[in-house]
Design a protein around this motif. Structure first.
Motif, PDB file in Angstrom:
ATOM      1  N   GLU A  12       0.822  -1.209   0.000  1.00  0.00           N
ATOM      2  CA  GLU A  12       0.000   0.000   0.000  1.00  0.00           C
ATOM      3  C   GLU A  12       0.860   1.266   0.000  1.00  0.00           C
ATOM      4  O   GLU A  12       0.565   2.228  -0.715  1.00  0.00           O
ATOM      5  N   ALA A  13       1.930   1.264   0.809  1.00  0.00           N
ATOM      6  CA  ALA A  13       2.817   2.423   0.853  1.00  0.00           C
ATOM      7  C   ALA A  13       3.511   2.634  -0.484  1.00  0.00           C
ATOM      8  O   ALA A  13       3.616   3.761  -0.977  1.00  0.00           O
ATOM      9  N   ALA A  14       3.979   1.540  -1.080  1.00  0.00           N
ATOM     10  CA  ALA A  14       4.668   1.633  -2.373  1.00  0.00           C
ATOM     11  C   ALA A  14       3.736   2.175  -3.452  1.00  0.00           C
ATOM     12  O   ALA A  14       4.109   3.071  -4.223  1.00  0.00           O
ATOM     13  N   ARG A  15       2.530   1.658  -3.515  1.00  0.00           N
ATOM     14  CA  ARG A  15       1.581   2.117  -4.533  1.00  0.00           C
ATOM     15  C   ARG A  15       1.205   3.578  -4.330  1.00  0.00           C
ATOM     16  O   ARG A  15       1.084   4.343  -5.300  1.00  0.00           O
ATOM     17  N   SER A  16       1.024   3.975  -3.090  1.00  0.00           N
ATOM     18  CA  SER A  16       0.682   5.364  -2.807  1.00  0.00           C
ATOM     19  C   SER A  16       1.798   6.302  -3.243  1.00  0.00           C
ATOM     20  O   SER A  16       1.546   7.344  -3.871  1.00  0.00           O
ATOM     21  N   LEU A  17       3.029   5.951  -2.939  1.00  0.00           N
ATOM     22  CA  LEU A  17       4.168   6.781  -3.345  1.00  0.00           C
ATOM     23  C   LEU A  17       4.269   6.861  -4.870  1.00  0.00           C
ATOM     24  O   LEU A  17       4.563   7.916  -5.433  1.00  0.00           O
ATOM     25  N   HIS A  18       4.019   5.730  -5.538  1.00  0.00           N
ATOM     26  CA  HIS A  18       4.081   5.701  -7.003  1.00  0.00           C
ATOM     27  C   HIS A  18       2.977   6.556  -7.608  1.00  0.00           C
ATOM     28  O   HIS A  18       3.223   7.365  -8.520  1.00  0.00           O
ATOM     29  N   GLN A  19       1.766   6.406  -7.124  1.00  0.00           N
ATOM     30  CA  GLN A  19       0.623   7.131  -7.677  1.00  0.00           C
ATOM     31  C   GLN A  19       0.776   8.638  -7.531  1.00  0.00           C
ATOM     32  O   GLN A  19       0.280   9.399  -8.362  1.00  0.00           O
ATOM     33  N   ARG A  20       1.480   9.069  -6.488  1.00  0.00           N
ATOM     34  CA  ARG A  20       1.615  10.502  -6.236  1.00  0.00           C
ATOM     35  C   ARG A  20       2.933  11.078  -6.744  1.00  0.00           C
ATOM     36  O   ARG A  20       3.282  12.214  -6.470  1.00  0.00           O
ATOM     37  N   GLY A  21       3.663  10.271  -7.537  1.00  0.00           N
ATOM     38  CA  GLY A  21       4.827  10.786  -8.238  1.00  0.00           C
ATOM     39  C   GLY A  21       6.106  10.890  -7.433  1.00  0.00           C
ATOM     40  O   GLY A  21       7.041  11.581  -7.852  1.00  0.00           O
ATOM     41  N   PHE A  22       6.189  10.192  -6.314  1.00  0.00           N
ATOM     42  CA  PHE A  22       7.420  10.219  -5.535  1.00  0.00           C
ATOM     43  C   PHE A  22       8.494   9.292  -6.125  1.00  0.00           C
ATOM     44  O   PHE A  22       9.669   9.401  -5.772  1.00  0.00           O
ATOM     45  N   VAL A  23       8.076   8.357  -6.973  1.00  0.00           N
ATOM     46  CA  VAL A  23       9.020   7.437  -7.628  1.00  0.00           C
ATOM     47  C   VAL A  23       8.599   7.254  -9.076  1.00  0.00           C
ATOM     48  O   VAL A  23       7.424   7.410  -9.426  1.00  0.00           O
ATOM     49  N   VAL A  24       9.567   6.902  -9.920  1.00  0.00           N
ATOM     50  CA  VAL A  24       9.295   6.576 -11.319  1.00  0.00           C
ATOM     51  C   VAL A  24      10.043   5.293 -11.672  1.00  0.00           C
ATOM     52  O   VAL A  24      11.054   4.959 -11.052  1.00  0.00           O
ATOM     53  N   GLY A  25       9.531   4.574 -12.663  1.00  0.00           N
ATOM     54  CA  GLY A  25      10.198   3.358 -13.110  1.00  0.00           C
ATOM     55  C   GLY A  25      10.409   2.380 -11.968  1.00  0.00           C
ATOM     56  O   GLY A  25       9.520   2.121 -11.167  1.00  0.00           O
ATOM     57  N   SER A  26      11.629   1.864 -11.891  1.00  0.00           N
ATOM     58  CA  SER A  26      11.973   0.911 -10.826  1.00  0.00           C
ATOM     59  C   SER A  26      12.837   1.555  -9.746  1.00  0.00           C
ATOM     60  O   SER A  26      13.507   0.867  -8.984  1.00  0.00           O
ATOM     61  N   ALA A  27      12.818   2.887  -9.690  1.00  0.00           N
ATOM     62  CA  ALA A  27      13.658   3.600  -8.717  1.00  0.00           C
ATOM     63  C   ALA A  27      13.093   3.476  -7.307  1.00  0.00           C
ATOM     64  O   ALA A  27      11.895   3.343  -7.101  1.00  0.00           O
ATOM     65  N   GLY A  28      14.001   3.538  -6.317  1.00  0.00           N
ATOM     66  CA  GLY A  28      13.605   3.546  -4.918  1.00  0.00           C
ATOM     67  C   GLY A  28      13.378   2.165  -4.346  1.00  0.00           C
ATOM     68  O   GLY A  28      13.210   1.186  -5.078  1.00  0.00           O
ATOM     69  N   ASN A  29      13.389   2.074  -3.025  1.00  0.00           N
ATOM     70  CA  ASN A  29      13.128   0.809  -2.339  1.00  0.00           C
ATOM     71  C   ASN A  29      12.684   1.067  -0.913  1.00  0.00           C
ATOM     72  O   ASN A  29      12.982   2.109  -0.324  1.00  0.00           O
ATOM     73  N   LEU A  30      11.943   0.110  -0.371  1.00  0.00           N
ATOM     74  CA  LEU A  30      11.425   0.162   0.987  1.00  0.00           C
ATOM     75  C   LEU A  30      11.800  -1.123   1.706  1.00  0.00           C
ATOM     76  O   LEU A  30      11.934  -2.177   1.092  1.00  0.00           O
ATOM     77  N   SER A  31      11.930  -1.044   3.034  1.00  0.00           N
ATOM     78  CA  SER A  31      12.132  -2.257   3.830  1.00  0.00           C
ATOM     79  C   SER A  31      11.505  -2.064   5.205  1.00  0.00           C
ATOM     80  O   SER A  31      11.316  -0.929   5.659  1.00  0.00           O
ATOM     81  N   VAL A  32      11.185  -3.184   5.839  1.00  0.00           N
ATOM     82  CA  VAL A  32      10.704  -3.163   7.220  1.00  0.00           C
ATOM     83  C   VAL A  32      11.353  -4.304   7.984  1.00  0.00           C
ATOM     84  O   VAL A  32      11.676  -5.366   7.414  1.00  0.00           O
ATOM     85  N   LEU A  33      11.560  -4.079   9.265  1.00  0.00           N
ATOM     86  CA  LEU A  33      12.088  -5.101  10.173  1.00  0.00           C
ATOM     87  C   LEU A  33      10.916  -5.731  10.908  1.00  0.00           C
ATOM     88  O   LEU A  33      10.127  -5.034  11.549  1.00  0.00           O
ATOM     89  N   LEU A  34      10.794  -7.060  10.819  1.00  0.00           N
ATOM     90  CA  LEU A  34       9.710  -7.783  11.472  1.00  0.00           C
ATOM     91  C   LEU A  34      10.078  -8.127  12.907  1.00  0.00           C
ATOM     92  O   LEU A  34      11.251  -8.083  13.304  1.00  0.00           O
ATOM     93  N   ASP A  35       9.071  -8.488  13.686  1.00  0.00           N
ATOM     94  CA  ASP A  35       9.277  -8.792  15.103  1.00  0.00           C
ATOM     95  C   ASP A  35      10.210  -9.979  15.323  1.00  0.00           C
ATOM     96  O   ASP A  35      10.864 -10.063  16.365  1.00  0.00           O
ATOM     97  N   ASP A  36      10.286 -10.893  14.348  1.00  0.00           N
ATOM     98  CA  ASP A  36      11.143 -12.073  14.511  1.00  0.00           C
ATOM     99  C   ASP A  36      12.582 -11.833  14.054  1.00  0.00           C
ATOM    100  O   ASP A  36      13.398 -12.746  14.037  1.00  0.00           O
ATOM    101  N   GLY A  37      12.896 -10.573  13.665  1.00  0.00           N
ATOM    102  CA  GLY A  37      14.259 -10.247  13.268  1.00  0.00           C
ATOM    103  C   GLY A  37      14.548 -10.440  11.790  1.00  0.00           C
ATOM    104  O   GLY A  37      15.659 -10.159  11.338  1.00  0.00           O
ATOM    105  N   THR A  38      13.557 -10.897  11.020  1.00  0.00           N
ATOM    106  CA  THR A  38      13.730 -10.992   9.576  1.00  0.00           C
ATOM    107  C   THR A  38      13.197  -9.711   8.924  1.00  0.00           C
ATOM    108  O   THR A  38      12.650  -8.834   9.597  1.00  0.00           O
TER     109      THR A  38
END
Length: 207
Positions: A12-38
């Motif tokens: 959802e975050a990725a699509r929102s950023l794309h739709q509002r022009g914060f990224v183009v093409g395959s530029a940018g990346n996101l990550s999250v740390l899960l509770d289990d350390g992965t």
């Protein structure tokens, strides 16, 4: 929060950023740390606008792929962000227009790439670390971040923006605020802007 819910949030975050022009093409990346350390991250070469929950990368700190596609090649600097900031649970990296323009300016120094003139930049964006230019994907970017553990926001020269956050929501909001502030800086660079005073900025930071 479980892995299914976090994958949904990431998509959802990725699509929102794309739709509002914060990224183009395959530029940018996101990550999250899960509770289990992965970790979850956007896959290598993927578009934020086409990301699906099945394609989201799930991997260990050691690089073992647990599910989804292979993660972004920028994983090393994401891991460096988490190592430098034990409270961080998400990292947002964008090549957004005005932040990248600002990152390409000469003579930037750590702290404030421009003198703030809105309270929201001061409240939502921590002091900015300036990282030297590196080839995208270079392992040296991780070392640059580890050398500046007091910064939660970074500008990579001629490259883009990195924001660490205590949640994905917080990291995305901070990245958006940075981009909007950089846009205002550019549009107002020849105007008689009233900048915030040091006292006003200390008040906003609660110092």
């Amino acid at each position: 929060m479980g892995i299914i819910e976090m994958k949904q949030q990431l998509v959802e975050a990725a699509r929102s950023l794309h739709q509002r022009g914060f990224v183009v093409g395959s530029a940018g990346n996101l990550s999250v740390l899960l509770d289990d350390g992965t970790f979850l991250a956007t896959p290598t070469g993927s578009s934020f606008g086409e990301l699906t929950e099945l394609s989201v990368s799930h991997f260990t700190k050691e690089g073992t792929l647990l599910g989804g596609k292979a993660p972004t090649k920028e994983v090393p600097f994401h891991l460096a962000c988490y190592e430098s900031h034990p409270e961080a649970r998400a990292v947002v990296h964008l090549h957004s227009t005005y932040a990248t323009l600002l990152a390409s300016c000469d003579h930037l120094v750590d702290g404030q790439p421009f003198v703030p003139f809105t309270p929201y930049f001061v409240m939502k964006v921590s002091k900015v670390g300036i990282l030297p230019y590196r080839k995208p994907g270079s392992p040296l970017i991780a070392a640059d971040i580890l050398a500046k553990p007091h910064n939660w926001t970074y500008l990579m020269q001629n490259h883009g923006l990195i924001v660490c956050g205590s949640s994905l929501r917080e990291a995305v909001f901070s990245a958006e605020e940075f981009e909007e502030s950089a846009k205002l800086w550019y549009l107002g660079r020849n105007l008689p802007i009233r900048h915030l005073t040091e006292e006003q900025m200390r008040e906003l930071r609660g110092l």
